[in-house]
Structures are given as structure tokens and as C-alpha cells.
Design a protein around this motif. Structure first.
Motif: not given
Length: 343
Positions: A265-281
Motif C-alpha cells: 500500500p502507498a501508506e507504507k511505500l518509501g523510496m531511497v537514494a544514496i548521498g554523495t561521498s567525501v571519499d575520493p574513491n
């Protein structure tokens, strides 16, 4: 130390005045108090009202925002402080639940009591599987691996569940990607289900004895089979882990539709993304193929699909702290997109 410009100017003027008087007069100079410009000290009553409204906000109709945070057992600066996380974040998931410094424990207490923010940790099936695979690969004839994956997972799960009462976590994030059961042979599916039954069943049984502990889910709900799907009924949020691999916002929509087809159900659904990193690699992490930041695009996508989701999740949130103009800029932009301030 945060010093007001007015106080700083007073110090400069005082230093100049001292340089123009004789040594005999120096003892007449009175010490000056430095004023801090933090809101809780500048306006304690106003800040108390703000915190009261913030706690009330938790129960209001809004899109939930969860962040995954890389905590350590050392206090290494403001970037590692949970108190620096934007106040509108609903829940922080600590990546290292067994490593809580005294400073982190103090921060947990403060954000929970003052701000109503929750602190959770993840128990992840695929992480157990990866750890066991690494043990298999390092095993030798002289030092063979003498424990089955079922035994290893059972022990690891039992150990991980102890963190909740040990550190008074508000809840647990259940991580499960698994495999597409439609691509398995009859024998493979039987083994797959047996392992899933052990993992999900154990958590279900634990939760039945600890119903006060909140549970959420991140993974691929379509890969849960049989009675194991019922765990989603008790979960407040069901985050779709495929979002971490998205290279454009259209893929968010595709993954969302897959979950909707599975009846989440929509009342439970969530989407995720990952943030940028300070690690140069990891310089490409957190960016879409067009060069835009995934977290900001997630917020914009969430605003466009407002009625179809319950919230968003941001991985690697702690690295978003580093910005010369404003700490947590991408996180704040995403929050503002899905929960715009009234004008």
C-alpha cells in the motif's frame, strides 16, 4: 564556539583599547562575557516552544524522512553528531549499532527526548549472507568452516537482536533483498524458502514478544514468499532498496510500480537514494547519469508522486554535512520538497 559578531567586535575594540593605555591601567579592565548565538541560549522559551511543535510534528500528516548514518566509536567532530542532523528527519538508522560512544549515546538521548526523533538499526539478511560467503572464501583445509549458513545466520540474528534492549533502540529496520523466486528451480526454491522462513520467522517471533519495538522494512518485498509477506503488515514503512541503484528518476517510478503490483500500500511505500561521498574513491557515488545529485532528485520525484509514497530514505547522510554555505544541503532540499513549509 559560536560567537556573535557583536561580541567579536567588542573583543577587537577591547584589545585596541588595551594597547592604548598604560600598563598601570591594565588591572582596571573588567573581564567580558562572550555571548553564544545558539537559539536555545538566545531565546530559551522560544526554543522550548519550537521543540514542542517539532515533537507534535512527528504525529502529523507528513512524508516520513529516514536517514542512514555512519556512526563510529570515536567523537571526531560535529559531522558525527546526531544532534547536527536536520530536525525534520523522522528517524536515523545507525550503520554500526554495536558501536555507540558515550557522545553518541548522549546525542541519542537528546534527539529522542528533545526532538522526538527515532533511532533505529538494520538487521540485514544479505549482510549475513555476504559475511558467511567471505568466511567460506577464507577457509582452508587447515582451517575449514565448520558451521552451516543456517547456524551462522541464526547465531548472528540472535546476537543482533540483543542490540535493541542493550541500547534502547526505538526500532529495527529489517533488510531483505533475496532473490526472485520465479527464477529458482524447485530444489533451490525449497532451500530459499527455508532460509527466508528462518530469518523472517525469527524476527516475527521476537517482535511478537516485543510489540513495543517499531519495525520497518527495506529491500525487495516482491521476493518475500508465502506467510513471510505478512511481516509487511506490521512494518510502518517499506523502503524499496532498488532506489540505491537508480541512475535516473524514471527508475524510481519503475521500482515503485513493481511494489504496487505486489500490493504494497502507498501508506507504507518509501523510496531511497544514496548521498554523495567525501571519499575520493567514491567520487561518482550519489550522482545520476546526467550529473545531478540523486538525493535532490529523490526529493523532487517524491513531491511529484506525493500521493503514492509514504516517505523517502537517504543513505550516507553524514557526508552531506560538509558544505561551506549550509550543512546537510541535499538532505534539507529533499525534506523541503516532500514536506514544503507553509507560506
Amino acid at each position: 564556539m559560536n560567537i556573535t559578531l557583536k561580541s567579536f567586535a567588542s573583543v577587537i575594540l577591547l584589545a585596541g583599547a588595551v594597547s592604548m593605555v598604560s600598563c598601570d591601567d591594565w588591572t582596571d579592565i573588567e573581564s567580558q562575557d562572550l555571548n553564544y548565538n545558539t537559539i536555545d541560549k538566545a531565546d530559551p522559551e522560544g526554543y522550548a516552544r519550537y521543540l514542542e511543535n517539532l515533537r507534535a510534528y512527528r504525529g502529523s500528516d507528513h512524508k516520513k524522512v529516514y536517514v542512514w548514518f555512519e556512526n563510529s566509536n570515536e567523537y571526531v567532530g560535529q559531522s558525527k553528531r546526531l544532534t547536527a542532523v536536520p530536525d525534520s528527519v523522522d528517524a536515523v538508522i545507525l550503520n554500526n549499532p554495536e558501536v555507540l560512544s558515550s557522545e553518541t549515546l548522549a546525542d541519542v538521548k537528546k534527539i529522542r527526548e528533545d526532538k522526538g526523533m527515532e533511532v533505529l538499526y538494520t538487521i540485514d539478511f544479505d549482510a549475513f549472507k555476504a559475511a558467511y560467503t567471505a568466511m567460506q572464501e577464507s577457509a582452508t583445509e587447515e582451517n575449514p568452516l565448520e558451521i552451516s549458513f543456517r547456524e551462522f545466520m541464526s547465531d548472528s540474528l540472535s546476537h543482533a537482536l540483543r542490540y535493541q534492549p542493550m541500547y534502547s533502540y526505538d526500532g529495527i529496520m529489517i533488510g531483505y533483498n533475496g532473490k526472485n523466486p520465479n527464477n529458482l528451480s524447485f530444489e533451490e526454491e525449497a532451500e530459499y524458502k527455508a532460509l527466508q522462513d528462518l530469518f523472517i520467522g525469527s524476527i516475527n517471533d521476537w517482535h511478537s514478544h516485543n510489540p513495543q519495538v517499531k519495525i520497518d522494512f527495506i529491500g525487495k518485498p516482491q521476493n518475500l514468499i508465502g506467510d513471510n509477506r505478512s511481516i509487511l503488515d506490521d512494518c510502518r514503512m517499506v523502503f524499496l532498496s532498488q532506489g540505491l541503484d537508480a541512475t535516473n528518476a524514471d527508475l524510481f517510478t519503475y521500482y515503485l510500480k513493481l511494489a504496487q503490483q505486489e500490493g504494497v500500500p502507498a501508506e507504507k511505500l518509501g523510496m531511497v537514494a544514496i548521498g554523495t561521498s567525501v571519499d575520493p574513491n567514491l567520487e561518482k557515488q550519489g550522482y545520476f547519469i546526467d550529473g545531478s545529485r540523486a538525493v535532490q532528485r529523490l526529493g523532487e520525484w517524491g513531491a511529484r508522486n506525493y500521493s503514492q509514497i509514504a516517505g523517502i530514505g537517504i543513505f550516507n547522510a553524514q557526508d552531506d554535512y560538509y558544505n561551506p554555505d549550509r550543512v546537510y544541503p541535499c538532505t534539507r532540499d529533499a525534506i523541503q520538497a516532500v514536506n514544503p513549509c507553509a507560506k
